[in-house]
Design an enzyme around this catalytic site. Structure first.
Site, PDB file in Angstrom:
ATOM      1  N   LYS A 153       0.780  -1.248  -0.118  1.00  0.00           N
ATOM      2  CA  LYS A 153       0.098  -0.072   0.134  1.00  0.00           C
ATOM      3  C   LYS A 153       0.982   1.440   0.161  1.00  0.00           C
ATOM      4  CE  LYS A 153      -3.532   2.689   2.566  1.00  0.00           C
ATOM      5  NZ  LYS A 153      -4.482   2.599   3.796  1.00  0.00           N
ATOM      6  N   ASP A 249     -15.103   1.738   8.099  1.00  0.00           N
ATOM      7  CA  ASP A 249     -15.223   1.959   6.565  1.00  0.00           C
ATOM      8  C   ASP A 249     -15.366   0.383   5.994  1.00  0.00           C
ATOM      9  OD1 ASP A 249     -15.079   3.037   4.202  1.00  0.00           O
ATOM     10  OD2 ASP A 249     -12.902   3.257   4.212  1.00  0.00           O
TER      11      ASP A 249
END
Length: 426
Positions: A153, A249
């Site tokens: 990431k 989320d």
């Protein structure tokens, strides 16, 4: 003058006019009080105006959030216009002074990473998130805790140091679970900042379902596969909640796939937070731009709160996404304002066309208006476990019936010739 004066016993004149000293003092006191009260009244009026203005701005920021489109846009389009190009990822000096880093590092025991972006070959973009891009990657040298292939990431510019620290701290706290993407290493000293996680080569569950929609739609075991995926994601969320972590989320785009449906792994902990009270039900959360409004519960819009039952609401939206093979929630709503109004007014999405009634009941259970009436993730896992077990029993019976029919059917010409040949050989 003589009339107003009298002679007292000592022979001195004494005035007989009434004194006005007391009246003057009282008038002065009233004047002082009035003068002091005026600034206070003005201050109160200003405070009321400021509070009213902030509330108005808050409502506007919730209902006019144009960044929300990033969460519902077709992920193929997002990937094709990635903001981070592989050839642009070059090494840069640290943003923060070394002294400041060492102080912050000791707080959560952050070690210096042994890897930089130069040690990693970024091969394919898997996901373009709000706070970072996920890449399929391969280590150029050695391995990372036994992993040669990894998910990397690359954190986007603008993400604060505190946010990066918080995400790493939460992923370290979670450790390993079969349905949570594991953090292996990180580098938030040298740019580009990055997290190294276990390899999830199939990308996000949203992309996987959309890419394979035609093939999955004709699979007679599709509902069983989707129920299994929902069950394993539920196991991951049960584990996260047991660690006193609220995700905030949860959506199909934040589930990475290693093997479908068994290894669907929850990721993206940029909005997540840890709470300390086991009886925690409610906590204030500041309104921020870019939050995934289509996945958020009514209490967020009504009282600006998000708690464990709020994650359960998002899980219900995720179930709806699963059943539609990756469609965006509330497709009948034209804009975000309509979505927020509908959620707060009690509107709930209809049952997808191929969805089973028992799965839709779980969705509606998750979408209870009152947070306390929603199930826990343990309740959801127990309920889905029953559905999965019933599916397995059905599959076993179906297979046994097929085998029975094959063993008792009349041999075809080809089968008869094979049997004749085999008997002749015998």
């Amino acid at each position: 003058m003589v009339n107003s004066m009298l002679v007292n016993a000592t022979g001195k004149y004494v005035s007989t006019q009434p004194t006005t000293t007391g009246t003057s003092n009282q008038s002065n006191n009233n004047l002082y009080i009035t003068t002091a009260a005026i600034p206070f009244i003005i201050l109160v009026v200003i405070v009321i105006c400021v509070v009213h203005y902030k509330r108005k701005r808050k409502c506007q920021s919730i209902t006019t959030n144009t960044k929300e489109e990033d969460y519902t846009e077709n992920e193929d389009n997002i990937i094709s216009r990635s903001c981070v190009q592989l050839e642009q990822l070059t090494l840069a000096p640290p943003q923060l002074p070394e002294k400041r880093f060492s102080q912050r590092r000791s707080k959560h025991s952050f070690q210096m990473s042994t890897f930089t972006v130069l040690d990693i070959s970024l091969q394919e973009l898997l996901k373009n998130g709000k706070r970072g891009c996920f890449y399929k990657a391969k280590l150029r040298r050695g391995n990372c805790k036994g992993h040669k292939l990894v998910t990397c990431k690359i954190i986007k510019n603008g993400v604060s140091w505190k946010k990066m620290q918080g995400e790493i701290f939460i992923m370290k706290k979670l450790g390993y679970h079969n349905n949570v993407l594991q953090l292996l290493d990180w580098n938030i000293v040298q740019e580009p900042h990055m997290l190294i996680m276990e390899y999830a080569g199939l990308g996000t569950l949203k992309t996987f379902l959309r890419t394979n929609r035609a093939q999955l739609s004709t699979n007679k075991n599709l509902q069983r596969l989707l129920a299994l995926a929902a069950y394993y994601i539920g196991l991951g969320m049960e584990y996260i909640a047991s660690k006193m972590i609220i995700h905030q989320d949860l959506a199909l785009r934040n589930i990475m796939v290693i093997r479908f449906p068994q290894e669907c792994k929850i990721t993206e902990f940029g909005l997540a937070r840890v709470v300390s009270n086991p009886m925690f039900r409610n906590s204030k959360k500041s309104t921020k731009s870019g939050v995934p409004l289509r996945w958020y519960p009514p209490e967020y819009f009504k009282s600006n709160t998000y708690s464990f039952p709020s994650d359960v609401w998002s899980y219900g939206i995720l179930l709806w996404e699963l059943q539609t093979l990756g469609c965006a929630p509330y497709p009948e709503m034209e804009n975000v304002e309509a979505v927020v109004f509908g959620i707060c007014s009690g509107y709930r999405m209809r049952k997808p066309s191929e969805c089973r009634e028992e799965i839709y009941r779980v969705m509606k259970w998750c979408w209870a208006d009152i947070p306390e009436q929603r199930p826990s993730f343990s309740d959801i896992v127990r309920h889905l476990d029953t559905i999965v077990e019933d599916d397995n029993d059905y599959v076993r019976v179906f297979i046994n019936e097929e085998r029975y029919q094959m063993s008792h059917q009349t041999p075809t010409t080809n089968q008869a010739s094979v049997l004749t040949a085999s008997s002749a050989e015998g």
